[in-house]
Design an enzyme around this catalytic site. Structure first.
Site, PDB file in Angstrom:
ATOM      1  N   HIS A   1     -21.265  19.634 -15.564  1.00 49.16           N
ATOM      2  CA  HIS A   1     -20.773  18.522 -14.860  1.00 49.16           C
ATOM      3  C   HIS A   1     -22.209  17.262 -15.561  1.00 49.16           C
ATOM      4  CE1 HIS A   1     -17.594  19.349 -12.398  1.00 49.16           C
ATOM      5  NE2 HIS A   1     -18.365  20.745 -12.663  1.00 49.16           N
TER       6      HIS A   1
ATOM      7  N   ASP B   1     -18.678  12.116 -10.428  1.00 45.97           N
ATOM      8  CA  ASP B   1     -17.935  12.914 -10.028  1.00 45.97           C
ATOM      9  C   ASP B   1     -16.515  13.465  -8.966  1.00 45.97           C
ATOM     10  OD1 ASP B   1     -17.314  16.143 -10.701  1.00 45.97           O
ATOM     11  OD2 ASP B   1     -18.500  16.280 -11.745  1.00 45.97           O
TER      12      ASP B   1
END
Length: 477
Positions: free
Chosen positions: A32, A138
């Site tokens: 991520h 995210d």
């Protein structure tokens, strides 16, 4: 070949963006972090100030592990905000036969939720300086950035760290009443369930994020239309997405890496230089997977018996405390004398390896992978077929996209047999099929053709380049 720099001096990108800024809020896992930092580089190349907000340790990790870009020209363009995590207890990694998900990282994930206040304060500071603040976060950080709703000059975009294919079928299979029929060529049988993909604690964490994920103005995907155009369209057709803007901005990583031209190269690249074209299978399962001693032994024996050349990155999953000294790490053990026996055929790397450069190397003809989405995108863009060995998270469904939809890989094991040890015989057979059989050669050909299309998508006039231009124009309106 045009590299993916999105030069801000291009005619399309010479607009004045001084009145807006982007604030990036990543989730603290390597895949991520890496994806968010790649996107940050692209946005910064348009002349938009980028503020990257994460913990001190994870900001450092993201910068150290980033590759493919010119180091001096990339992160120096951005403002890194080191936020302080609250104290939390580190727990040891334990093998769980039901799931390989790194549950030992859960204390870190829970502590990350306390970044809501520091993020709010940063939003206050930035919103006073710019006409508009664009928060790109995210999806797993939704509750941390939810206060964006309180700022009239701010808007947010959720960055998905998984494939459009995986997300679509997650929503589709959870529906009691499907809103439309799927075309026969889209219906995929045998798509794995989410059972065993996560720990119960992380499933609860995900549910908490999606419960508040209703404030974003759009959603960003690390994919391109050439790979997942049909699934991007299907996602946009779902009723809950009717008012959302969807952007396929991938591949976010550079398709023409700059690091391989540096004078200082990783030793594994020098080893690859000595090998024949398409002769090496690259083996790596990412930063969030640890194999048992028994499984490492079976994999080692299978690679040796295949008699194919291999480059194996053998590391344990990242720890909660990523600053821990190496001498306290319990390193994976290989069978006694193994590295000496295979020295003419294989190389084992135990440190951080430049995966983009490895996949781009002409000697690499296959990739044994966990099928994390970053790894899938990198392998696709470099034209390398995959021996798919999913471990947890979105990986089981990504593996179906690779093997059944795109047809550029082989499945090492069915997801329903995830708790079983993959035998050395299975490893040996899959490696031989992928690297030397006619079937493997056809997959390599399809992978190469798809690579050409994906690389074209980021060149002038390509689908992803146009979509990035569109996204920048949209947030700069």
């Amino acid at each position: 070949m045009t590299d993916q720099t999105y030069n801000k001096n291009d005619e399309k990108t010479s607009l004045n963006h001084a009145s807006i800024a982007a604030m990036m809020v990543p989730f603290p896992m390597q895949g991520h972090l890496n994806e968010t930092l790649h996107l940050s580089n692209i946005i910064a190349s348009y002349g938009i100030p980028v503020h990257f907000a994460g913990s001190t340790a994870h900001n450092r990790q993201a910068k150290l592990r980033l590759h493919g870009w010119d180091d001096e020209e990339s992160t120096s363009k951005m403002h890194f905000h080191d936020l302080q995590l609250p104290p939390f207890t580190s727990i040891p990694a334990k093998f769980n036969p039901q799931t390989n998900f790194p549950g030992h990282l859960q204390p870190l994930f829970d502590a990350t939720l306390d970044l809501r206040q520091p993020v709010f304060r940063l939003l206050q500071e930035l919103s006073a300086k710019y006409r508009r603040i664009i928060i790109i976060h995210d999806t797993l950080m939704a509750s941390v950035v939810q206060d964006v709703k309180l700022f009239p000059n701010a808007e947010s975009y959720a960055l998905h760290g998984v494939s459009a294919f995986t997300i679509f079928y997650h929503f589709w299979n959870s529906m009691t009443d499907t809103p439309f029929e799927l075309d026969s060529d889209i219906k995929i049988s045998g798509i794995p369930s989410s059972e065993g993909c996560f720990t119960p604690e992380f499933e609860a964490y995900i549910a908490k994020q999606y419960k508040v994920l209703d404030f974003e103005s759009g959603r960003i995907f690390n994919t391109c239309r050439e790979i997942e155009g049909r699934y991007m369209e299907l996602l946009s057709k779902l009723p809950e997405n009717a008012k959302k803007k969807f952007f396929a901005l991938g591949p976010l990583h550079p398709v023409e890496t700059k690091n391989r031209f540096n004078k200082i190269r990783h030793r594994c690249l020098e080893w690859l230089d000595e090998q024949e074209i398409n002769s090496v299978i690259y083996v790596s399962f990412g930063t969030a997977t640890s194999l048992t001693e028994e499984q490492i032994s079976e994999l080692a024996i299978g690679l040796e018996r295949s008699e194919k050349k291999f480059l194996w990155v053998l590391r344990s999953a990242d720890r909660v405390d990523i600053s821990t000294e190496d001498d306290v790490i319990i390193r994976p053990q290989l069978p006694k004398g193994y590295e000496y026996r295979v020295k003419s055929k294989g190389m084992v790397v135990r440190d951080w390896a430049p995966q983009l450069d490895i996949l781009a190397h002409p000697s690499v003809g296959g990739f044994m992978s966990h099928c994390g989405w970053n790894s899938c995108m990198e392998s696709i863009s470099m034209g390398v077929p995959i021996a798919a060995w999913p471990m947890h998270s979105d990986q089981p469904r990504n593996s179906i996209l690779i093997t059944e939809v795109l047809k550029i890989g082989l499945l090492i094991r069915d997801w329903e047999h995830r708790a079983e040890v993959v035998t050395s015989t299975t490893v040996e057979n899959v490696v031989i099929r992928l690297m030397t059989s006619k079937e493997g050669e056809e997959m390599r050909k399809r992978a190469a053709e798809l690579s050409v299309a994906v690389r074209g998508s980021v060149e002038d006039g390509g689908s992803s380049r146009l979509e990035v231009d569109s996204f920048v124009a949209h947030i700069s309106r």
